[in-house]
Design a protein around this motif. Structure first.
Motif, PDB file in Angstrom:
ATOM      1  N   ARG A  33       4.500   5.389  -6.197  1.00 47.81           N
ATOM      2  CA  ARG A  33       5.027   6.341  -5.207  1.00 47.81           C
ATOM      3  C   ARG A  33       6.036   7.299  -5.844  1.00 47.81           C
ATOM      4  NH1 ARG A  33       3.471   5.112   0.116  1.00 47.81           N
ATOM      5  NH2 ARG A  33       2.725   2.994   0.322  1.00 47.81           N
TER       6      ARG A  33
ATOM      7  N   SER B 194      -4.365   7.156  -5.307  1.00 48.42           N
ATOM      8  CA  SER B 194      -3.664   5.885  -5.477  1.00 48.42           C
ATOM      9  C   SER B 194      -2.160   6.117  -5.516  1.00 48.42           C
ATOM     10  CB  SER B 194      -4.113   5.214  -6.776  1.00 48.42           C
ATOM     11  OG  SER B 194      -3.361   4.036  -6.992  1.00 48.42           O
TER      12      SER B 194
ATOM     13  N   HIS C 271      -7.265  11.439  -0.598  1.00 47.44           N
ATOM     14  CA  HIS C 271      -6.498  10.221  -0.797  1.00 47.44           C
ATOM     15  C   HIS C 271      -6.445   9.897  -2.288  1.00 47.44           C
ATOM     16  CE1 HIS C 271      -7.208   9.750   3.508  1.00 47.44           C
ATOM     17  NE2 HIS C 271      -6.087   9.041   3.479  1.00 47.44           N
TER      18      HIS C 271
ATOM     19  N   GLN D 263       0.253  -4.151  -4.539  1.00 54.31           N
ATOM     20  CA  GLN D 263      -1.036  -4.037  -3.863  1.00 54.31           C
ATOM     21  C   GLN D 263      -1.578  -2.628  -4.047  1.00 54.31           C
ATOM     22  OE1 GLN D 263      -0.972  -5.112   0.258  1.00 54.31           O
ATOM     23  NE2 GLN D 263      -3.145  -4.714   0.533  1.00 54.31           N
ATOM     24  N   GLU D 264      -2.876  -2.554  -4.337  1.00 54.41           N
ATOM     25  CA  GLU D 264      -3.531  -1.256  -4.505  1.00 54.41           C
ATOM     26  C   GLU D 264      -3.646  -0.580  -3.150  1.00 54.41           C
ATOM     27  OE1 GLU D 264      -4.985   1.896  -6.207  1.00 54.41           O
ATOM     28  OE2 GLU D 264      -4.650   0.153  -7.469  1.00 54.41           O
ATOM     29  N   LYS D 265      -3.038   0.590  -3.011  1.00 48.70           N
ATOM     30  CA  LYS D 265      -3.097   1.354  -1.769  1.00 48.70           C
ATOM     31  C   LYS D 265      -3.286   2.824  -2.099  1.00 48.70           C
ATOM     32  CE  LYS D 265      -0.416  -1.626   1.223  1.00 48.70           C
ATOM     33  NZ  LYS D 265       0.636  -1.687   2.209  1.00 48.70           N
ATOM     34  N   ASN D 266      -3.712   3.574  -1.114  1.00 47.56           N
ATOM     35  CA  ASN D 266      -3.885   5.018  -1.276  1.00 47.56           C
ATOM     36  C   ASN D 266      -2.969   5.757  -0.315  1.00 47.56           C
ATOM     37  OD1 ASN D 266      -5.935   4.919  -3.241  1.00 47.56           O
ATOM     38  ND2 ASN D 266      -7.442   4.494  -1.677  1.00 47.56           N
ATOM     39  N   ARG D 267      -2.639   6.987  -0.682  1.00 50.77           N
ATOM     40  CA  ARG D 267      -1.867   7.872   0.188  1.00 50.77           C
ATOM     41  C   ARG D 267      -2.572   9.221   0.215  1.00 50.77           C
ATOM     42  NH1 ARG D 267       0.776  11.422  -3.179  1.00 50.77           N
ATOM     43  NH2 ARG D 267       1.213  10.656  -5.252  1.00 50.77           N
TER      44      ARG D 267
END
Length: 88
Positions: free
Chosen positions: A13, A78, A76, A64-68
């Motif tokens: 982030r 990573s 989107h 944890q692998e998440k997307n934004r």
């Protein structure tokens, strides 16, 4: 498991990942998959964790692998950015 070969500087982030113990900023990467099976119910999803091991002291951090949603790219992406460290 999937492993990226090499040493990386990691941003999560848009913040640089720094080892909590030795303040080093270079990590080895490993991707870990865990099947979630709550209370013996059928498996509903698979959890993907990105594991980073400090190259200096060996401390391990997991995310944890998440997307934004990136408004500039209109897609989107990573939350984790990898920059490979090249040794000269």
């Amino acid at each position: 498991m999937v492993r990226r070969r090499g040493t990386y500087r990691i941003k999560i982030r848009d913040k640089q990942l720094i080892c909590l113990f030795c303040q080093h900023d270079e990590f080895l990467h490993r991707e870990v998959y865990m099947d979630l099976n709550p209370l013996e119910e059928p498996i509903t999803e698979q959890l993907t964790l990105q594991t980073f091991s400090c190259t200096s002291c060996g401390d391990i951090r997991m995310f944890q692998e998440k997307n934004r949603f990136d408004h500039t790219l209109q897609q989107h992406v990573s939350i984790i950015e990898y920059t490979e460290v090249t040794k000269v």
